[in-house]
Scaffold this active site. Structure first.
Site, short mmCIF file in Angstrom:
data_model
loop_
_atom_site.label_atom_id
_atom_site.label_comp_id
_atom_site.label_asym_id
_atom_site.label_seq_id
_atom_site.Cartn_x
_atom_site.Cartn_y
_atom_site.Cartn_z
N SER A 8 0.83 -1.19 0.00
CA SER A 8 0.00 0.00 0.00
C SER A 8 0.88 1.25 0.00
O SER A 8 1.69 1.42 -0.91
CB SER A 8 -0.96 -0.04 1.20
OG SER A 8 -2.04 0.86 1.02
N ASP A 18 -5.93 -3.62 -2.22
CA ASP A 18 -4.82 -3.25 -1.34
C ASP A 18 -4.14 -4.47 -0.70
O ASP A 18 -4.79 -5.34 -0.13
CB ASP A 18 -5.38 -2.35 -0.24
CG ASP A 18 -4.34 -1.54 0.48
OD1 ASP A 18 -3.42 -2.14 1.05
OD2 ASP A 18 -4.46 -0.30 0.48
#
Length: 281
Positions: free
Chosen positions: A42, A186
């Protein structure tokens, strides 16, 4: 490979804080940016890609604190209580970590977000270079349909921008990213830092802007991954934000306005850190 740098998730505030922390460590004679392996998840994937861009730490730091140099971002307005309730309802009674990731993926695929090309343009703006660096870089995302993790690297046949965009696709906030006919969300859905992918390194520095607590149940939570790396002979150091850094990031790490205060707080924290086994690389 002897040193690995593991960078966890934490929004645009996390990108700025990690960058500031690394600059502060370098100020204190503990530059770790030459590590042979970087694992990015991320926000950490964005920083990892930036570190391989050819820009110096000072230049990367300036891109966080100077409005004229900052990347173009989209403000994410979030009602955290409602988000948590909607996500909790979507997860229902998940039967395990993989099933939970599939449910998170379903939630992300249903969510109303900005168009995928608009979000991709943000990631393009964040990265000074769109080419994979020569060093080993692992970027973690999760397949929205299967719930399985995917680790992108320079051998995966996937562009760096797409890999980072996938790893940064916060479920319910940003659109899942389409790569080779699959949709990805993510990498933090698997683990906040995915530190177990640093296996084989003798020294591992794990930096987690959101702290060590996992946002989702994981079959490989950070605490366990750190213990296993240590059991295999690695020296592992874990850095979380101090109180001043948490205050600087504030309640919404996705707010672009948090970049300068987060970077400045990270740099101050980095200057005060002493990690005995880190040497200038």
């Amino acid at each position: 490979m002897s040193e690995a740098l593991v960078l966890g998730g934490g929004g645009v505030g996390g990108i700025a804080w990690i960058t500031g922390l690394l600059a502060g460590l370098a100020d204190a004679g503990q530059d770790v940016t030459g590590a042979g392996l970087i694992v990015g998840t991320s926000a950490g994937s964005a920083v990892a890609a930036q570190l391989g861009s050819g820009l110096t730490l000072e230049e990367l730091y300036a891109r966080q604190v100077d409005p004229a140099l900052q990347a173009t971002e989209i403000m994410a307005e979030m009602d955290l209580d409602r988000f948590a309730a909607d996500l909790g309802a979507a997860l229902g009674e998940a039967t395990g970590a993989e099933d939970l990731r599939r449910r998170v993926g379903e939630f992300a695929l249903r969510a109303a977000t900005v168009p995928e090309p608009e979000r991709r343009a943000v990631i393009e703006s964040r990265l000074p270079s769109h080419a994979w660096p020569a060093r080993e870089l692992k970027i973690v995302a999760v397949d929205a349909d299967s719930g399985l993790p995917r680790v992108f690297d320079k051998e995966s046949g996937v562009g760096l921008v797409d890999a980072v965009a996938a790893s940064c696709a916060v479920p319910g906030v940003w659109p899942p990213v389409t790569i080779q006919g699959r949709r990805y969300v993510d990498g933090g859905v698997r683990s906040i830092a995915n530190a177990d992918y640093a296996v084989g390194a003798s020294r591992v520095l794990v930096i987690v802007p959101m702290g060590a607590a996992e946002p989702f149940p994981s079959e490989k939570p950070l605490e366990q991954a750190v213990e296993e790396l240590g059991a295999q002979g690695a020296e592992v150091a874990l850095v979380e934000p101090d109180e001043a850094s948490r205050a600087a990031v504030g309640d919404n790490a996705l707010d672009p306005a948090t970049r300068r205060p987060a970077a400045e707080a990270g740099r101050r924290q980095g200057r005060g850190l002493t990690i005995e086994w880190i040497r200038a690389l």
